[in-house]
Structure formats: C-alpha cells, structure tokens
Design an enzyme around this catalytic site. Structure first.
Site, PDB file in Angstrom:
ATOM      1  N   SER A  55       0.782  -1.234   0.000  1.00  0.00           N
ATOM      2  CA  SER A  55       0.000   0.000   0.000  1.00  0.00           C
ATOM      3  C   SER A  55       0.818   1.291   0.000  1.00  0.00           C
ATOM      4  O   SER A  55       0.270   2.369  -0.171  1.00  0.00           O
ATOM      5  CB  SER A  55      -0.966   0.025   1.196  1.00  0.00           C
ATOM      6  OG  SER A  55      -0.257   0.054   2.414  1.00  0.00           O
TER       7      SER A  55
ATOM      8  N   LYS B 286      -6.152   4.791   8.092  1.00  0.00           N
ATOM      9  CA  LYS B 286      -5.014   5.577   7.622  1.00  0.00           C
ATOM     10  C   LYS B 286      -5.327   7.072   7.616  1.00  0.00           C
ATOM     11  O   LYS B 286      -4.442   7.897   7.848  1.00  0.00           O
ATOM     12  CB  LYS B 286      -4.591   5.085   6.231  1.00  0.00           C
ATOM     13  CG  LYS B 286      -4.009   3.679   6.290  1.00  0.00           C
ATOM     14  CD  LYS B 286      -3.550   3.173   4.944  1.00  0.00           C
ATOM     15  CE  LYS B 286      -2.933   1.782   5.099  1.00  0.00           C
ATOM     16  NZ  LYS B 286      -2.388   1.260   3.831  1.00  0.00           N
TER      17      LYS B 286
END
Length: 346
Positions: free
Chosen positions: A241, A286
């Site tokens: 990611s 996140k």
C-alpha cells in the site's frame, strides 16, 4: 485464621490466572487500528537527490492478534476492526509465512515505484523480468482447482504480464460470472485454463478492496538497477500500500522541482510500473493516522469513480473526525503529480 489466609492466597492466585488469561490468551481474530504516518525521506535516499521543504509520508495500519481484553476494547473503538484469522492469513499459513508474504508484497511494490519514478524523471533504470508467480490460493475459489503455489503465470486473456500489479488491475475490472483465461507454466510445461470470476467468501470479502476474483495472490520476480543509486530502508514495512507514496518521494528527490511545495503530504495506494494507482485496505484507519500526525493533504485511490471507493470512504471518515486535511482522489501517478504542480507554495 489459617483458613482465611489460605483463602486469601487462593483468591490472589486465581486473580493472577484470570488476569493472565485476559491479557495473554489469544483469540482466533486479529485487531487492526490506526497506525502511523511516517515521512519517507529518512527511509528513501537517492544518491545526490534534491531536498524538499515539505514531506511525503506513508500511512500504516496497526495489526495484532486479539487477546480477550483487546477484543473487548475493539468493540468500543469506532476505528478498530475485528478480523477473523482466515481474512488475514491463508489457511495453515504460519506467522512467519504471513510476514514473509507481506515483505514480498512490499518488495514488489518498491520495484514498481522505482521503475515508474526513474522512468518519469528521465533517469536510467533497467529491469530484468523473471515472471509472475503464484504465492497463495484461497481454498474453494476457482483458481484453487487449477493452479498451485509456485506456478509461473505469464498471460491473462492472451495479454502478457509484466507484474503482479498488472494482473490484479486487469482481473479487478472483471465482474462476477465473467470468464478469464490464465496461461501458466508448471514443471516446464505450459497450460491454459478458463476460470470464472467468483465472489470471495464473506469472511474474506468483509473489509477487502476486492469483492470478487479467482482467489489468487501473485509475486513479481524481477531485478531492478538504477542510476543514480538509491538506498531503501523498508525491511520493517510490509504490504503493497505504500507504492504511490514511495514513487512520489523517489520522483521528488530525482527532480529539481520541490513537488511538496512545503506541505506535509500523506497518502496510500498500490502502484503499477505503468502508473496506475490501486485500492488498499484500512483507508479509514489511515486517514485517522494521517490526521493525528498533522498531515495537510492525503492522496486516496479513486478507483475510477467507483461507488464505495477508497476515496469515498476517506472523505466520509475525514468528515466524521472533522479533519482539515484535504482528501485528493487519484487514479494514476500522473494525477498526483498534476495536482502537486498546480498547488500553491505553502
């Protein structure tokens, strides 16, 4: 008196046993929570690279095996998620094998970021492609009946593959019930199979970026060399990611222009060497991590405007936590660069 003392001792011992059970006995779940937003400049260092006034940061999700106490706490934490073990690890996969798989995913993402950034900056980059290999399979999914770990997959619907990310991007656009042709090599023999796109089991689909597929994870085997030299200290980072943000940091160090414009910029998303940005898991966590770290801009995968995309979820979370951080949708590396080029100096 002796009986009272003996009873007190037993009560103390039982209390210790209960406390240990609550703290140390592991449940068949993993808990994920917001992690950190870490600046990439100390992690990535291009030889003779340019400095920037701002920064690019990768964002992480904290993950750990659930104990009774962490399981109970997660039920009261809006941005903690409880995941069954089979949603995180493949069947019969050890902790060491899981960690190794995550590190391999990071390695592939890192190589894609290198190739893309050096190419965009007009710098020398050479890549020796050795193939795309099956890493693991989801039991009960179409691929499990025809493929095995270690098979070299080199074509999908007649299209020659150059990376695992390219495969994921192509198959990810298919709908449930559609057919896909997979050509692979096993023991020096080439084979082609037709597989139907199927829904993932509920335990795997929950919280996943992809709801349907053939049930396969792949690894790209290649060697990349670049000039100028670069040092990447990513040994402790797993998963794919960070690809987008790594490519931006490398590109920024390779070019004289300061693309950060003095801003603290975070983001997430896989990256293909051709520049496409792919979705990831844990986007809400996140966003929380980036906000806590004081980031001003966050790049989120837009998935070409798909309903329920990473970007849509990121915007929803940003509103929920009332952050001032700007959420920016991106589908490609170029989308991010164009946004930064138009950005006014901070």
């Amino acid at each position: 008196m002796r009986n009272k003392k003996r009873g007190a001792v037993w009560a103390f011992v039982i209390g210790i046993i209960i406390a240990m059970a609550i703290s140390y006995i592991k449940l068949p779940y993993f808990i994920t929570k917001p992690g950190n937003a870490s600046a990439l400049e100390p992690i990535i260092q291009v030889d003779g690279g340019y400095d920037s006034k701002g920064s690019f940061s990768l964002t992480t999700v904290s993950i750990g095996r659930a104990s009774l106490i962490s399981y109970l706490a997660a039920n009261f934490d809006k941005y903690a998620e409880i995941l069954p073990m089979n949603q995180v690890k493949a069947p019969e996969e050890s902790d060491e094998e899981y960690l190794n798989r995550q590190l391999k995913l990071m390695e592939g993402s890192q190589e894609s970021a290198l190739i893309l950034a050096y190419h965009k900056a007009g710098k020398e980059v050479k890549s020796t492609f050795n193939g795309v290999y099956v890493n693991s399979l989801v039991k009960g999914m179409p691929a499990s009946k025809s493929l095995k770990a270690g098979d070299r997959v080199f074509e999908v619907d007649g299209k020659t593959l150059k990376s695992a990310e390219e495969f994921v991007g192509y198959v990810g656009k298919k709908k449930e019930g559609e057919q896909v042709s997979i050509t692979f090599e096993r023991e020096n023999k080439k084979r082609t199979v037709q597989l139907a796109i199927a829904k993932f089991p509920k335990s795997l689909a929950k919280g996943s970026d992809t709801k349907a597929g053939i049930g396969i994870t792949l690894m790209t085997d290649r060697e990349v060399s670049v000039k100028p030299d670069i040092k990447l200290n990513t040994e402790d980072i797993g998963g794919p990611s960070a690809g987008l943000m790594m490519s931006l940091e490398i590109y920024d160090q390779l070019t004289k222009e300061d693309f950060t414009k003095g801003y603290q910029i975070a983001g997430t998303g896989t990256i293909a060497e051709t520049g496409e940005v792919g979705p990831i898991g844990g986007i809400s966590q996140k966003i929380v991590a980036a906000d806590k770290a004081g980031k001003q801009i966050f790049f989120a995968p837009s998935e070409n405007g798909k309903k329920g995309s990473n970007y849509e979820e990121a915007v929803k979370t940003a509103k929920d936590i009332k952050t001032k951080m700007k959420i920016v949708p991106v589908d490609t590396f170029d989308d991010a660069v164009k946004y930064l080029e138009k950005l006014k100096q901070n």
